[in-house]
Structure formats: C-alpha cells, structure tokens
Design a protein around this motif. Structure first.
Motif, PDB file in Angstrom:
ATOM      1  N   THR A  69      44.848  32.210  37.448  1.00  0.00           N
ATOM      2  CA  THR A  69      44.801  32.932  38.713  1.00  0.00           C
ATOM      3  C   THR A  69      44.038  32.085  39.720  1.00  0.00           C
ATOM      4  OG1 THR A  69      42.829  34.081  37.917  1.00  0.00           O
ATOM      5  CG2 THR A  69      44.925  35.221  37.673  1.00  0.00           C
ATOM      6  N   ARG A  70      44.553  32.013  40.913  1.00  0.00           N
ATOM      7  CA  ARG A  70      43.904  31.168  41.916  1.00  0.00           C
ATOM      8  C   ARG A  70      42.486  31.659  42.218  1.00  0.00           C
ATOM      9  NH1 ARG A  70      47.359  30.255  47.187  1.00  0.00           N
ATOM     10  NH2 ARG A  70      48.817  29.577  45.551  1.00  0.00           N
ATOM     11  N   ASP A  71      42.275  32.976  42.158  1.00  0.00           N
ATOM     12  CA  ASP A  71      40.938  33.517  42.421  1.00  0.00           C
ATOM     13  C   ASP A  71      40.088  33.624  41.159  1.00  0.00           C
ATOM     14  OD1 ASP A  71      42.016  35.698  41.091  1.00  0.00           O
ATOM     15  OD2 ASP A  71      42.007  37.033  42.832  1.00  0.00           O
TER      16      ASP A  71
ATOM     17  N   GLU B 125      55.838  34.180  39.750  1.00  0.00           N
ATOM     18  CA  GLU B 125      56.406  32.867  39.466  1.00  0.00           C
ATOM     19  C   GLU B 125      56.888  32.704  38.026  1.00  0.00           C
ATOM     20  OE1 GLU B 125      52.896  31.871  42.302  1.00  0.00           O
ATOM     21  OE2 GLU B 125      53.453  33.453  40.882  1.00  0.00           O
ATOM     22  N   TYR B 126      56.346  33.476  37.097  1.00  0.00           N
ATOM     23  CA  TYR B 126      56.662  33.320  35.683  1.00  0.00           C
ATOM     24  C   TYR B 126      57.345  34.595  35.202  1.00  0.00           C
ATOM     25  CZ  TYR B 126      53.776  29.320  36.453  1.00  0.00           C
ATOM     26  OH  TYR B 126      53.278  28.146  36.974  1.00  0.00           O
TER      27      TYR B 126
ATOM     28  N   GLU C  14      40.992  34.101  32.738  1.00  0.00           N
ATOM     29  CA  GLU C  14      41.708  33.812  33.985  1.00  0.00           C
ATOM     30  C   GLU C  14      42.996  33.030  33.772  1.00  0.00           C
ATOM     31  OE1 GLU C  14      39.275  30.141  33.252  1.00  0.00           O
ATOM     32  OE2 GLU C  14      38.968  32.304  33.018  1.00  0.00           O
ATOM     33  N   VAL C  15      43.251  32.602  32.526  1.00  0.00           N
ATOM     34  CA  VAL C  15      44.496  31.890  32.225  1.00  0.00           C
ATOM     35  C   VAL C  15      45.632  32.905  32.115  1.00  0.00           C
ATOM     36  CG1 VAL C  15      45.697  30.329  30.660  1.00  0.00           C
ATOM     37  CG2 VAL C  15      43.236  30.062  31.055  1.00  0.00           C
ATOM     38  N   ILE C  16      46.648  32.737  32.946  1.00  0.00           N
ATOM     39  CA  ILE C  16      47.780  33.662  32.979  1.00  0.00           C
ATOM     40  C   ILE C  16      48.724  33.403  31.814  1.00  0.00           C
ATOM     41  CG2 ILE C  16      49.811  34.382  34.308  1.00  0.00           C
ATOM     42  CD1 ILE C  16      48.222  33.563  36.847  1.00  0.00           C
TER      43      ILE C  16
ATOM     44  N   PRO D 200      48.347  35.188  43.531  1.00  0.00           N
ATOM     45  CA  PRO D 200      48.618  33.743  43.546  1.00  0.00           C
ATOM     46  C   PRO D 200      48.116  33.021  42.305  1.00  0.00           C
ATOM     47  CG  PRO D 200      47.912  34.441  45.712  1.00  0.00           C
ATOM     48  CD  PRO D 200      47.722  35.623  44.805  1.00  0.00           C
ATOM     49  N   THR D 201      48.886  32.005  41.895  1.00  0.00           N
ATOM     50  CA  THR D 201      48.616  31.255  40.677  1.00  0.00           C
ATOM     51  C   THR D 201      48.309  29.797  40.994  1.00  0.00           C
ATOM     52  OG1 THR D 201      50.904  30.548  40.315  1.00  0.00           O
ATOM     53  CG2 THR D 201      50.291  32.732  39.512  1.00  0.00           C
TER      54      THR D 201
END
Length: 256
Positions: free
Chosen positions: A231-233, A173-174, A82-84, A219-220
């Motif tokens: 990831t927020r989810d 965002e990135y 889950e780490v972007i 969303p992050t």
C-alpha cells in the motif's frame, strides 16, 4: 474475437482434476496453520509448503514463475501487513499482531489450483481484525453472485458494496483470473464493478476471486524487487481467494 469465445469451458473430467489440485492447496493451508505464529520466518513457512506439495506429487506453481530475468523465488507468496500481494518468503520473522496473506498455487496432473488465506499472528488489534473479517466476507459476497447467467460485473460490485461503506478501500490493479492448464487465463475478474454488466457466466467456466482490501487508501506501489506490492500509505492490507467453477445453481469452490 469476443470476450466470450476467449474463456474456456472446462470439461467434467478437467474440473475433477482441478478439484484435486485445489484440494491440495486447501490441505497445504491446513498443514501451515500451526506454524503461523510469532517467531517463525517466512522462509520456514515456504519450506513446509514446498515439501508438502512435492510429497503429494505436485509442483509449486509460483516457484520460478515470471520473467527469466526475475523469476519468483518462493513456493508461497507471503504478504505481511502493508504488503498487498506477491510478498517474497524471506527471512522476515513473524511478530505478535502481524497479519500475513499466504497465497498458494500448485500444478497437479496438468492443471492448476490457486487460493489465498490471510492469517492473524497471535492477537491483532480490533482495527486489523475488522479488516481481515471484512476481506473474508467480501470474498464470500463475490462468490455468492456467481451462477450461470449472472454477470462478471456482479462480483466486483458485491465486493465493493460490502467493503467501501465500512471505510475500507478495494485494490483495483490486481485481479482474479481464469485458470486451468495455465495459471492465468481469461477472464479477468475485477474486484470493483457494476451489477448486470460484463461477461455473462456459463457453466464450466473456472476462475479465481481474490479481493485485496486495504485499511487505508487504495493506491499501490511495486517495490524494487519487482514482485512485492505494498500500500502506498503503508496501511495494512488483507486478501482471501478461492478457485471456483460456475454451475447452474452457483459457485462450486474447488479450493476447499
């Protein structure tokens, strides 16, 4: 000052130096390949990468990068599941079915190289494999739009047009970025966009394309360590990145 004048055009000798830096990045991925497996810690991968980079006469670009109050503590960014992006290479142990985005930057002879590769750890689920494959294809689609005279918006549009119809979301965002004597330069390369809009590309521009694609929603969230983006989810996310130079005929990849 216009956006065009802010983007540096690299000279042929500078591009060849960047090709050596990018080649070292690619070589470091090949060194890491056999070690990305269940039971290995992120810190072990970081050590292997740092030793190889320093032995080649280069410096790790990320180690100590950022604010003096909170510099990045590793040679690689190690982003699991889950780490972007910007995952810290700590004592976490890789497990069967994980994915890990390894982002590597080096400084060699005054110029930077930068790339990311998402590895699968052992056997992963078909759902996660689809995410990884799509993210790789999204990078390829973005790269395929690049040539002198094309527009920066073409890159993001190609990525978005490939990923979203398959049900994935694109992180906004990135972004990708110009690169040269500095790790981050103009232009900013968005991974969503509108075709035929934005900066017109010129021969000698050098930048990264590095789409981050989520299995769930876009969303992050930035964790309390000030670096790790998830990831927020908490759905899985994958990333692939190359550094490239714009030519008349297309993109010349420097990190291969």
């Amino acid at each position: 000052m216009s956006a065009l004048r802010k983007v540096s055009i690299k000279k042929p000798a500078e591009i060849e130096t960047m090709r050596r830096a990018g080649g070292l990045v690619a070589e470091t991925f090949r060194v890491l390949d056999p070690f990305v497996k269940p039971g290995v810690t992120l810190a072990e991968l970081d050590r292997i990468a740092e030793e190889h980079i320093r032995a080649a006469g280069a410096l790790p670009a990320y180690l100590g990068y950022g604010p003096k109050s909170n510099p990045f503590p590793g040679t690689i960014c190690a982003s699991v599941n889950e780490v972007i992006c910007h995952g810290i290479p700590d004592g976490r142990v890789l497990e069967e079915g994980d994915i890990i985005g390894v982002d590597i930057g080096v400084l060699l002879d005054g110029f930077y190289g930068d790339a990311c590769h998402t590895y699968t750890v052992g056997q992963v689920s078909p759902e996660v494999q689809g995410l990884v494959d799509t993210t790789r294809e999204a990078l390829e689609a973005g790269v395929a739009t690049v040539r002198a005279g094309s527009r920066l918006g073409d890159i993001g549009a190609a990525i978005q047009e490939l990923a979203e119809p398959r049900g994935y979301s694109v992180v906004e965002e990135y972004t990708g970025h110009g690169i040269g004597k500095n790790l981050h330069e103009d232009p900013t390369v968005f991974h969503k966009g509108v075709r035929y809009t934005g900066l017109k590309l010129e021969e000698g521009m050098v930048f990264t394309i590095e789409p981050m694609i989520n299995l769930g929603a876009a969303p992050t969230e930035l964790l309390s360590d000030g670096w790790t983006v998830v990831t927020r989810d908490r759905s899985p996310s994958a990333q692939f990145e190359h550094t490239l130079v714009v030519t008349k005929k297309g993109a010349d990849l420097l990190t291969v």
